[in-house]
Design a protein around this motif. Structure first.
Motif, short mmCIF file in Angstrom:
data_model
loop_
_atom_site.label_atom_id
_atom_site.label_comp_id
_atom_site.label_asym_id
_atom_site.label_seq_id
_atom_site.Cartn_x
_atom_site.Cartn_y
_atom_site.Cartn_z
N ILE A 61 9.42 -17.80 76.13
CA ILE A 61 8.19 -17.44 75.42
C ILE A 61 8.26 -16.08 74.75
O ILE A 61 7.51 -15.81 73.82
N ILE A 62 9.12 -15.18 75.20
CA ILE A 62 9.25 -13.93 74.44
C ILE A 62 10.62 -13.76 73.79
O ILE A 62 10.80 -12.89 72.96
N ALA A 63 11.58 -14.56 74.17
CA ALA A 63 12.92 -14.44 73.59
C ALA A 63 13.35 -15.84 73.17
O ALA A 63 14.14 -16.49 73.85
N PRO A 64 12.82 -16.31 72.03
CA PRO A 64 12.93 -17.75 71.70
C PRO A 64 14.36 -18.25 71.51
O PRO A 64 14.61 -19.43 71.67
N ALA A 65 15.29 -17.34 71.18
CA ALA A 65 16.67 -17.79 70.93
C ALA A 65 17.61 -17.33 72.04
O ALA A 65 18.82 -17.24 71.85
N ILE A 66 17.06 -17.06 73.21
CA ILE A 66 17.85 -16.52 74.32
C ILE A 66 18.97 -17.47 74.74
O ILE A 66 19.95 -17.07 75.35
N HIS A 67 18.82 -18.76 74.38
CA HIS A 67 19.84 -19.74 74.78
C HIS A 67 21.09 -19.67 73.92
O HIS A 67 22.05 -20.39 74.18
N LEU A 68 21.09 -18.84 72.88
CA LEU A 68 22.21 -18.83 71.95
C LEU A 68 23.08 -17.59 72.12
O LEU A 68 22.58 -16.51 72.43
N SER A 69 24.37 -17.75 71.83
CA SER A 69 25.27 -16.60 71.81
C SER A 69 25.29 -16.04 70.40
O SER A 69 24.89 -16.71 69.44
N LYS A 70 25.81 -14.82 70.24
CA LYS A 70 25.80 -14.25 68.89
C LYS A 70 26.77 -15.00 67.97
O LYS A 70 26.55 -15.08 66.77
N GLU A 71 27.78 -15.63 68.56
CA GLU A 71 28.68 -16.44 67.74
C GLU A 71 27.95 -17.65 67.16
O GLU A 71 28.14 -18.02 66.00
N GLN A 72 27.10 -18.25 68.00
CA GLN A 72 26.34 -19.40 67.49
C GLN A 72 25.39 -18.97 66.38
O GLN A 72 25.20 -19.69 65.40
N VAL A 73 24.82 -17.79 66.53
CA VAL A 73 23.90 -17.29 65.50
C VAL A 73 24.68 -17.04 64.21
O VAL A 73 24.24 -17.41 63.11
N ALA A 74 25.85 -16.43 64.32
CA ALA A 74 26.66 -16.16 63.14
C ALA A 74 26.98 -17.46 62.40
O ALA A 74 26.88 -17.55 61.18
N ASP A 75 27.32 -18.46 63.17
CA ASP A 75 27.58 -19.79 62.61
C ASP A 75 26.41 -20.32 61.82
O ASP A 75 26.56 -20.84 60.71
N THR A 76 25.24 -20.22 62.45
CA THR A 76 24.02 -20.70 61.81
C THR A 76 23.78 -19.95 60.50
O THR A 76 23.42 -20.56 59.49
N PHE A 77 23.99 -18.64 60.52
CA PHE A 77 23.74 -17.85 59.31
C PHE A 77 24.71 -18.25 58.20
O PHE A 77 24.34 -18.36 57.05
N ARG A 78 25.97 -18.49 58.56
CA ARG A 78 26.94 -18.90 57.53
C ARG A 78 26.51 -20.20 56.88
O ARG A 78 26.60 -20.36 55.67
N LYS A 79 26.03 -21.12 57.70
CA LYS A 79 25.62 -22.41 57.15
C LYS A 79 24.33 -22.29 56.34
O LYS A 79 24.17 -22.94 55.32
N SER A 80 23.42 -21.44 56.79
CA SER A 80 22.10 -21.40 56.17
C SER A 80 22.01 -20.44 55.00
O SER A 80 21.03 -20.46 54.26
N HIS A 81 22.97 -19.55 54.86
CA HIS A 81 22.93 -18.59 53.75
C HIS A 81 24.17 -18.78 52.87
O HIS A 81 25.01 -17.89 52.77
N PRO A 82 24.27 -19.94 52.21
CA PRO A 82 25.49 -20.24 51.45
C PRO A 82 25.67 -19.34 50.23
O PRO A 82 26.77 -19.24 49.68
N HIS A 83 24.60 -18.65 49.85
CA HIS A 83 24.69 -17.78 48.67
C HIS A 83 25.37 -16.45 49.00
O HIS A 83 25.66 -15.67 48.11
N LEU A 84 25.64 -16.18 50.26
CA LEU A 84 26.30 -14.91 50.62
C LEU A 84 27.81 -15.11 50.75
O LEU A 84 28.28 -16.23 50.97
N ALA A 85 28.54 -14.01 50.61
CA ALA A 85 30.00 -14.10 50.65
C ALA A 85 30.47 -14.73 51.96
O ALA A 85 30.11 -14.25 53.04
N PRO A 86 31.27 -15.79 51.88
CA PRO A 86 31.67 -16.48 53.10
C PRO A 86 32.51 -15.60 54.03
O PRO A 86 32.50 -15.79 55.24
N GLU A 87 33.24 -14.62 53.46
CA GLU A 87 34.15 -13.83 54.31
C GLU A 87 33.47 -12.63 54.95
O GLU A 87 34.11 -11.82 55.61
N ARG A 88 32.14 -12.50 54.80
CA ARG A 88 31.46 -11.32 55.35
C ARG A 88 31.59 -11.26 56.88
O ARG A 88 31.67 -12.30 57.55
N ALA A 89 31.58 -10.04 57.41
CA ALA A 89 31.71 -9.87 58.86
C ALA A 89 30.36 -10.07 59.53
O ALA A 89 29.36 -9.48 59.12
N LEU A 90 30.33 -10.94 60.55
CA LEU A 90 29.06 -11.18 61.27
C LEU A 90 29.28 -11.08 62.78
O LEU A 90 28.56 -11.70 63.55
#
Ligand code: SF4
Lengths: 477, 262
Positions: free
Chosen positions: A151-180
């Protein structure tokens, strides 16, 4: 949100098999509880503040109609509107209507559990309005089409690697080789993606941590400041809150803020604590022109005066989740609906029914840790047991457990029968187990022996051996 | 011991069904500790279970029937003592709750509740036991059972008593106050969740390097011992009363016994 609470056992099994989740949950359980402990130890009056906070809410609940009317009057005086909604559907319709009147194409949103409860995002999307979550955790799970797991940390089940993955997929307009790799980089990316959305939004939708009756204000608490941009930039601000969020005075609100942050994250205070009162006035530099409060009942008034009355004191701090050994084993999604942990196990059956959510109050050892840390001193274990009693009395306890339980109760209420019936069975088991000392497997005990051996009984019963005069001595030197 | 109540107090020893049926040693140890402390101990034959399984499963009517039996059998003693925080907690806190709407039984339930104690806290807080004569050669770690800790305020008392046993070194686990996942019927209704919880408990115990695990509740002990042994650990598991009473000759929980014993 559609409930999967009825499939709790399957949900839990999936969760237990998920190693990434296990790692995420072990981080949570190392972090929050220790921080809460330190914060509580830093403040000598923490325990008495808890009493005060509890008393404030108990008083409000005993006079709820009075404070709600006072709140509405003040909101109207300051130029806002209060919409009373009995059900989730009414609240959805009201919010959509306000959005349409504002000609809204996009709605920015700060974290709101009531928003989850009424599934407002799906409703807006369905009607052509784009909701944009602005809390980092909510933003992440919105991209992943997942419900919050805490209820206060809605994405607590995810690791930062999973988040980085999600961002790469969801932000296709950004440089694919960027460091996350670094959390900082993820934060920066979310921030720059959201900046445009904040500026373009027509409506800002927020929750409310509290509603203050004496001033008609709402309190917004975040660590990211996103609620402030959400409500102050668009022309229209809608705040959604359930009835029990009310407190009488600003003074009361600050008392609760002091226990809220300490219980939730171990901070002395959350970073952004904002009180919004009405729409922008002539002398204000910014703020919304329209201010709406959607006040939701959705089952709360039914809880008043009943066995679950005290649950309405909950301030959604999350401490009971952070300290719950069951939550820490399976995470939030297994509970199958918006809320989770001990507060969820008590609240969910109130909101979606015991038939659907019947597992939740049973999936607890009643260890009492939740009540121990709950800043509002809500007797959560007692309420979990109340649900079990309702189930039992309605004949909804699983038939096998029911008959075994009743048989055990029948025998134990008649100690002479217990002596005749149980003692021989135990002696047989003792004889069987003496050599090995324990059983790895035993008929009818599969639940036990799936994960653990069963120590064999020693033999004889204590009561008969004692009353026969047996007195084993001390150990030999 | 420094100071005992003036008259020799009469104790009704509520053995608990788990001790009665699976580990009589704990009953004998508890009785010895109480007698050594100057109490007159009786073990009423008309006892069985405190009714907690029924109560926690929502079967209030049966729990009430069992509670009435226990009240009748035990109300004549000066004190009722149980080698379990969980069963003592049931009598102390939940019996009165069961009779909220029955004034006559409520009074009797309250009277019994007021004089019901968990063993180690009774020895320390009421009987002021000091100077136990026992020895145990081992590094022990202590698990605080949930009801003992949170319902009965048992935390320092067993440690104070262990401090009087010569040869004992206490190594505390970080998560000593975390639930072990037993939870009565919970562990068989939700075996996998319970399994994860007891695994965490076992990890914490192993991290202390202790060779013995002690606690004051047999339910937790059976659960933890079972998991330790399933994982191939040789950490020994005993009820704290066995060590305090100097009665550790017999096998520890789950350890093979010797054939000559009853
Ligand atoms: S029940 Fe208590 S601990 Fe849990 S979220 Fe609500 S206020 Fe916090």
């Amino acid at each position: 949100m559609k409930s999967t609470a009825a499939n709790f056992e399957d949900n839990a099994e999936k969760a237990l098999a998920d190693d990434k989740l296990k790692a995420a949950l072990s981080k949570l359980s190392e972090g929050f509880p220790a921080k809460r402990r330190e914060a509580a130890d830093r403040l000598p009056e923490f325990e008495s503040l808890r009493d005060q906070a509890r008393d404030i809410k108990s008083h409000v609940l005993a006079n709820l109609d009075f404070y709600l009317e006072q709140f509405e009057a003040r909101v109207v005086e300051s130029g806002g509107t209060v919409h009373w909604c009995r059900t989730a559907a009414e609240a959805r319709t009201t919010i959509l209507r306000i959005c349409r009147n504002a000609g809204a194409k996009t709605v920015t949103k700060s974290k709101s559990m009531i928003g989850e409860e009424i599934a407002i995002n799906e409703h807006l999307e369905h009607h052509g309005v784009e909701p944009v979550e602005t809390d980092l955790g909510e933003y992440i799970i919105q991209l992943r089409h997942e419900p919050p797991s805490h209820i206060i940390a809605p994405a607590i089940h995810l690791s930062k690697e999973q988040v980085a993955d999600t961002f790469r997929k969801s932000h296709p307009h950004l440089a694919p080789e960027r460091a996350l790799e670094e959390p900082r980089a993820l934060l920066e990316e979310a921030r720059s993606e959201l900046r445009q959305k904040f500026l373009a939004a027509d409506v800002g939708l927020t929750g409310a941590n509290m509603l203050i009756a004496e001033t008609g204000s709402i309190a917004l608490v975040t660590n990211e400041g996103n609620a402030d941009l959400t409500y102050s930039l668009p022309k229209t601000h809608i705040a959604i809150a359930s009835l029990e969020k009310i407190v009488p005075t600003l003074e009361d609100a600050t008392t609760i803020l002091r226990v809220l942050a300490r219980s939730a994250t171990g901070q002395d205070m959350s970073v952004y604590n904002t009180f919004c009162t009405g729409p922008k006035r002539a002398q204000d530099l910014d703020g919304p022109e329209d201010f709406h409060i959607v006040l939701l009942d959705n089952g709360r008034s039914k809880m008043l005066g009943g066995e679950f009355h005290d649950m309405l004191r909950c301030i959604r701090c999350g401490a009971c989740l952070n300290h719950c050994p069951v939550y820490k084993s399976i995470g939030g999604h297994a509970y199958g609906w918006v809320y989770s942990g001990p507060m969820g196990a008590v609240l969910i059956p109130n909101l979606i029914g015991l038939d659907e959510a019947g597992h939740l109050p049973n999936a607890s050892t009643l260890c009492g840790k939740c009540e121990d840390v709950c800043p509002m001193r809500i007797p959560l274990p007692r309420m979990l047991r109340s649900w079990r009693t309702q189930q039992f009395e309605a004949g909804k306890t699983a038939p096998l457990s029911r008959s075994l339980l009743r048989a055990w109760a029948f025998v134990t209420a008649r100690p002479w029968l217990y002596r005749i019936m149980v003692a021989p069975a135990v002696s047989a088991l003792a004889a069987l187990g003496r050599k090995g000392g324990r059983f790895r497997r035993l008929p009818l005990a599969g639940g036990w022996t799936k994960h653990r051996d069963l120590p064999a009984p020693e033999g004889g019963t204590f009561v008969s051996r004692w009353n026969r005069g047996e007195r084993p001595g001390e150990k030999k030197p | 011991m420094s100071e005992t109540p003036a008259r020799q107090p009469s104790i009704g020893l509520f053995a608990t069904c788990l001790v009665d049926l699976t580990r009589p040693s704990v009953g004998f140890a508890a009785a010895k500790l109480l007698e050594d402390a100057g109490c007159k101990v009786s073990v009423p034959g008309q006892q069985s279970c405190c009714g907690q399984p029924a109560y926690n499963s929502g079967d209030a009517a049966d729990a009430r029937a069992i509670a009435q039996t226990v009240i009748r059998v035990f109300e004549g003693f000066d004190y009722v003592v149980a080698p379990s925080g969980s069963c003592a907690g049931m009598i102390r806190h939940h019996y009165p709750a069961l009779f909220e709407n029955d004034a006559k039984w409520l009074a009797r339930a309250r009277a019994l509740a007021d004089k019901t104690h968990e063993l180690t806290s009774f020895l320390v807080d009421v009987m002021k036991v000091d100077g136990l004569e026992a020895d145990y050669d081992g590094v022990v770690t202590y698990h605080d059972s949930c009801s003992g800790l949170r319902e009965m305020g048992v935390r320092d008392q067993p440690r104070a008593l262990l401090g009087q046993v010569s040869g004992v070194a206490l190594k505390e686990g970080e998560e000593r106050e975390a639930c072990c996942g037993f939870g009565g019927l919970f562990c068989v209704k939700y075996p996998d969740i319970s399994g994860r919880m007891v695994d965490a408990k076992v990890d914490d115990i192993l991290a202390t390097g202790a060779d013995t695990l002690l606690a004051g509740d047999l339910g937790c002990l059976m659960n933890i011992a079972g998991r330790l042994q399933r994982r191939g650990s040789d950490v020994r598991v005993r009820h704290v009363a066995e060590v305090l009473a100097n009665m550790t000759d017999g096998p520890s929980l789950g350890e093979p016994g010797d054939e000559s014993k009853k």
